[in-house]
Enzyme design. Structure first.
Site, PDB file in Angstrom:
ATOM      1  N   GLU A 154       0.892  -1.174   0.000  1.00  0.00           N
ATOM      2  CA  GLU A 154       0.000   0.000   0.000  1.00  0.00           C
ATOM      3  C   GLU A 154       0.921   1.213   0.000  1.00  0.00           C
ATOM      4  O   GLU A 154       1.484   1.570   1.033  1.00  0.00           O
ATOM      5  CB  GLU A 154      -0.885  -0.008   1.259  1.00  0.00           C
ATOM      6  CG  GLU A 154      -1.768  -1.235   1.430  1.00  0.00           C
ATOM      7  CD  GLU A 154      -2.949  -1.253   0.479  1.00  0.00           C
ATOM      8  OE1 GLU A 154      -3.311  -0.185  -0.049  1.00  0.00           O
ATOM      9  OE2 GLU A 154      -3.503  -2.340   0.257  1.00  0.00           O
ATOM     10  N   CYS A 201      -2.253   9.300   2.298  1.00  0.00           N
ATOM     11  CA  CYS A 201      -1.963   8.667   1.012  1.00  0.00           C
ATOM     12  C   CYS A 201      -2.986   9.065  -0.045  1.00  0.00           C
ATOM     13  O   CYS A 201      -2.660   9.201  -1.213  1.00  0.00           O
ATOM     14  CB  CYS A 201      -1.897   7.153   1.160  1.00  0.00           C
ATOM     15  SG  CYS A 201      -3.393   6.447   1.874  1.00  0.00           S
TER      16      CYS A 201
HETATM   17  P1  NAD Z   1       8.314   4.929   4.728  1.00  0.00           P
HETATM   18  O1  NAD Z   1       8.363   4.138   3.483  1.00  0.00           O
HETATM   19  O2  NAD Z   1       9.452   5.819   5.048  1.00  0.00           O
HETATM   20  O3  NAD Z   1       8.170   3.971   5.997  1.00  0.00           O
HETATM   21  C1  NAD Z   1       7.066   3.097   6.155  1.00  0.00           C
HETATM   22  C2  NAD Z   1       7.473   1.928   7.034  1.00  0.00           C
HETATM   23  O4  NAD Z   1       8.416   1.129   6.326  1.00  0.00           O
HETATM   24  C3  NAD Z   1       8.167   2.336   8.326  1.00  0.00           C
HETATM   25  O5  NAD Z   1       7.744   1.487   9.355  1.00  0.00           O
HETATM   26  C4  NAD Z   1       9.634   2.123   8.004  1.00  0.00           C
HETATM   27  O6  NAD Z   1      10.426   1.861   9.146  1.00  0.00           O
HETATM   28  C5  NAD Z   1       9.560   0.901   7.118  1.00  0.00           C
HETATM   29  N1  NAD Z   1      10.664   0.714   6.187  1.00  0.00           N
HETATM   30  C6  NAD Z   1      11.395   1.666   5.561  1.00  0.00           C
HETATM   31  N2  NAD Z   1      12.318   1.075   4.762  1.00  0.00           N
HETATM   32  C7  NAD Z   1      12.143  -0.256   4.878  1.00  0.00           C
HETATM   33  C8  NAD Z   1      12.804  -1.392   4.304  1.00  0.00           C
HETATM   34  N3  NAD Z   1      13.814  -1.269   3.440  1.00  0.00           N
HETATM   35  N4  NAD Z   1      12.370  -2.631   4.645  1.00  0.00           N
HETATM   36  C9  NAD Z   1      11.322  -2.777   5.509  1.00  0.00           C
HETATM   37  N5  NAD Z   1      10.699  -1.745   6.095  1.00  0.00           N
HETATM   38  C10 NAD Z   1      11.096  -0.492   5.778  1.00  0.00           C
HETATM   39  O7  NAD Z   1       6.949   5.724   4.681  1.00  0.00           O
HETATM   40  P2  NAD Z   1       6.415   6.797   5.725  1.00  0.00           P
HETATM   41  O8  NAD Z   1       7.161   8.078   5.516  1.00  0.00           O
HETATM   42  O9  NAD Z   1       6.368   6.212   7.076  1.00  0.00           O
HETATM   43  O10 NAD Z   1       4.897   6.969   5.247  1.00  0.00           O
HETATM   44  C11 NAD Z   1       4.513   7.869   4.252  1.00  0.00           C
HETATM   45  C12 NAD Z   1       4.302   7.154   2.941  1.00  0.00           C
HETATM   46  O11 NAD Z   1       3.363   6.101   3.108  1.00  0.00           O
HETATM   47  C13 NAD Z   1       3.716   8.045   1.866  1.00  0.00           C
HETATM   48  O12 NAD Z   1       4.328   7.748   0.648  1.00  0.00           O
HETATM   49  C14 NAD Z   1       2.257   7.648   1.836  1.00  0.00           C
HETATM   50  O13 NAD Z   1       1.585   7.920   0.632  1.00  0.00           O
HETATM   51  C15 NAD Z   1       2.348   6.181   2.109  1.00  0.00           C
HETATM   52  N6  NAD Z   1       1.082   5.691   2.625  1.00  0.00           N
HETATM   53  C16 NAD Z   1       0.343   4.856   1.846  1.00  0.00           C
HETATM   54  C17 NAD Z   1      -0.896   4.413   2.282  1.00  0.00           C
HETATM   55  C18 NAD Z   1      -1.760   3.510   1.437  1.00  0.00           C
HETATM   56  O14 NAD Z   1      -2.693   2.947   1.969  1.00  0.00           O
HETATM   57  N7  NAD Z   1      -1.483   3.352   0.161  1.00  0.00           N
HETATM   58  C19 NAD Z   1      -1.357   4.822   3.529  1.00  0.00           C
HETATM   59  C20 NAD Z   1      -0.577   5.665   4.292  1.00  0.00           C
HETATM   60  C21 NAD Z   1       0.666   6.095   3.845  1.00  0.00           C
END
Ligand code: NAD
Length: 534
Positions: free
Chosen positions: A254, A288
């Site tokens: 997502e 998002c």
């Molecule tokens: P992010 O990708 O920085 O982090 C999300 C999660 O992934 C965190 O828990 C982080 O620690 C983990 N993570 C980061 N790198 C990783 C890796 N290599 N392996 C495993 N885990 C890893 O995102 P964010 O800044 O926390 O959230 C914002 C983003 O999320 C925006 O792009 C937003 O659009 C998206 N988002 C999408 C939805 C949806 O339903 N499509 C909902 C909410 C947020």
């Protein structure tokens, strides 16, 4: 190792003790800088240990009936409601967002889905009868669902309660054990979820909160869960999928969005202005499904720009609880918003009102003269910026909306609901609202997810529970015939009979019904012959 950010939200720190390096998450409230706690950050060894505990907890949890598991969701919901103000306060303190935002977007949406599972999960996960085909006459088909095993849920910070607890609850009710990794920006909310789940009476080990950043997420994936449910940025989603591919661990992603709003001249003008301002600026644009670009029919384009900028100028900006827009809490995120804005201004966009920025606070910005040459129209901004473009007709509006690497959501604003539905069908994305916004992620019964760089897979609704289940087709034949008509020996007579059947069934329109009747009598005839031969 990243250093603690200015505002305390880029918060992974490391300290050396002898030769051992411990990573510690230290969370600080963006409201007032108050410390919210520290948590050890899990490495590969801790991830393996959590996986071992989850594997141990799994069998007895999976053995329970779905109804039995679902009852606990009632307990969990009651507990959240009993402690509602404390839960909302914790989210406000962790994220800096307003109380209304925290209650409606994070908590209410979660309670809705807990209630839905309490009522619907047993029916959704009950075996389903499927139709037989002619060649399978006498055999009944069922699809059954069973738990996958251990699911790793990796969550973001922007809706830290909903986006961690909803996928975790979906996996749990389907009978899985869960390793939940909250965002390193909001570990206090992960800890709160763990505490609520424990106090609601869930057995030990079925949900464990594993704190840490991206490295911890990677360690969880390398511990070989049976599925990874990831919510976060598209860039991280790519890394998650690559890491999971090494062990063929299935993933659901997502990811980010760049949602368009298409505003037709016949739309209820005031509603469109209010809805688009809400969709673009709610949670300071850090959703998002935020509206990240608006296309407005030329006849109302200028009036729309003025009205939405006027509304935006009246919004209260500041840290919660009593605010419309909280701060942009991540330094990294503020840099992206700044860069997109600078890029747009450099390429000819102009703000409708003067831009106002203070330390950590971004007042909403409405931009005219936006084009697809600008990052603000093509890359996820995740901040309170609304670029606007004019369109001439429906075809151009659809073409512009679909000209994107992303495909999460979209909204269409028109008084003509026929057009609303037609345009919705033509848009390349996972969900569309007509005359509304941000609604599609909140309905527990409607599948939610993205297309293209916004990810794949669906959660919520029956599809969302099946996504956390093994799916098995079971075909049961009573076996009263000594053998089936198509088994050996394969004789010329059997060929002729089968040939007649195929031709009769598929000879043309309307033939199928007649063919099915003939197939039934041929089948009876074969059955008689086989009986005689025995
Ligand atoms: P992010 O990708 O920085 O982090 C999300 C999660 O992934 C965190 O828990 C982080 O620690 C983990 N993570 C980061 N790198 C990783 C890796 N290599 N392996 C495993 N885990 C890893 O995102 P964010 O800044 O926390 O959230 C914002 C983003 O999320 C925006 O792009 C937003 O659009 C998206 N988002 C999408 C939805 C949806 O339903 N499509 C909902 C909410 C947020």
């Amino acid at each position: 190792m990243p250093a603690a950010g200015k505002n305390g939200k880029d918060s992974l720190t490391a300290r050396q003790v002898g030769t051992i390096e411990f990573c510690v998450l230290a969370e600080i409230s963006p409201l007032d800088g108050a410390p919210l706690g520290t948590w050890p950050s899990a490495g590969p060894r801790e991830a393996e240990a959590a996986m071992a505990r989850a594997r141990e907890a799994f069998p007895s949890w999976a053995m329970r009936t779905v109804s039995d598991r679902a009852k606990l969701f009632g307990e969990l919901a009651h507990l959240i409601v009993r402690e509602l103000d404390a839960v909302v306060d914790a989210i406000v303190r962790s994220t800096g967002k307003g109380q209304v935002e925290a209650l409606s977007s994070d908590v209410l949406a979660t309670l809705d889905i807990l209630h839905y599972y309490r009522k619907q999960a047993a029916a959704i996960l009950a075996p389903q009868r499927r139709a037989s085909s002619t060649i399978h006459l006498g055999t009944s088909f069922e699809v059954e669902w069973s738990p996958l095993g251990v699911v790793a849920v990796i969550a973001p910070w922007n809706l830290p309660f909903q986006l961690a607890l909803v996928p975790a609850a979906s996996a749990l009710v389907a009978g899985n054990a869960v390793l939940l990794k909250p965002s390193e920006r909001t570990p206090s909310i992960g800890a709160l979820i763990g505490d609520l789940v424990r106090r609601a009476g869930f057995p030990e080990g079925v949900l464990q909160v594993v704190q840490g950043g991206g490295d911890t997420g990677r360690a969880l994936i390398e511990a070989r869960p049976d599925k990874v449910f990831f919510t976060g940025s598209t860039a991280s989603g790519r890394k998650v999928m690559a890491a999971a591919a090494a062990n063929l661990v299935p993933v659901e992603l997502e990811l980010g969005g760049k949602d368009p709003a298409l505003v037709f001249a016949d739309a209820d003008f005031d509603r469109a202005v209010a809805g688009i301002a809400y969709g673009a600026f709610a949670n300071t644009g850090q959703v998002c499904l935020s509206i990240e670009r608006a296309y407005v029919e030329r006849a109302i384009h200028d009036r729309f720009l003025e009205a939405v900028a006027e509304l935006a100028a009246g919004l209260r900006v500041g840290p919660g609880p009593d605010t419309d827009l909280g701060p942009l809490i991540l330094d990294r995120q503020r840099e992206i918003v700044d860069a997109h804005l600078a890029d747009a201004l450099g390429k000819g966009a102009t703000p409708v009102r003067p831009i106002s920025r203070e330390q950590g606070l971004y007042h909403p910005v409405v931009l005219r003269n936006a084009t697809h040459a600008m990052k603000v129209m093509t890359e996820e901004t995740f901040g309170p910026i609304l670029p606007v473009m004019a369109f001439a007709d429906e075809d151009e509006a659809v073409r512009l909306a679909n000209d994107s690497a992303y495909g999460l959501g979209a909204s269409v604003w028109t008084a003509d609901l026929g057009r609303g539905r037609r345009v919705a069908s033509r848009l390349c994305c996972g969900s569309v609202t007509v005359n509304d916004v941000l609604k599609t992620s909140g309905n527990p019964d409607a599948p939610f997810g993205g297309e293209r760089s916004s990810g794949f897979g669906r959660y919520h609704g029956p599809e969302g529970l099946w996504a956390f289940s093994r799916q098995k087709t079971v075909a049961v034949t009573a076996g009263r015939l000594g053998r089936e008509p198509n088994w050996f020996p394969h004789t010329p007579q059997l060929y002729q009979t089968t040939r007649t059947l195929v031709q009769t069934l598929y000879a043309g329109e309307g033939a199928f019904k007649k063919g099915a009747r003939i197939a039934g009598s041929l089948f009876d005839e074969l059955r008689r012959r086989l009986k005689k031969r025995r």
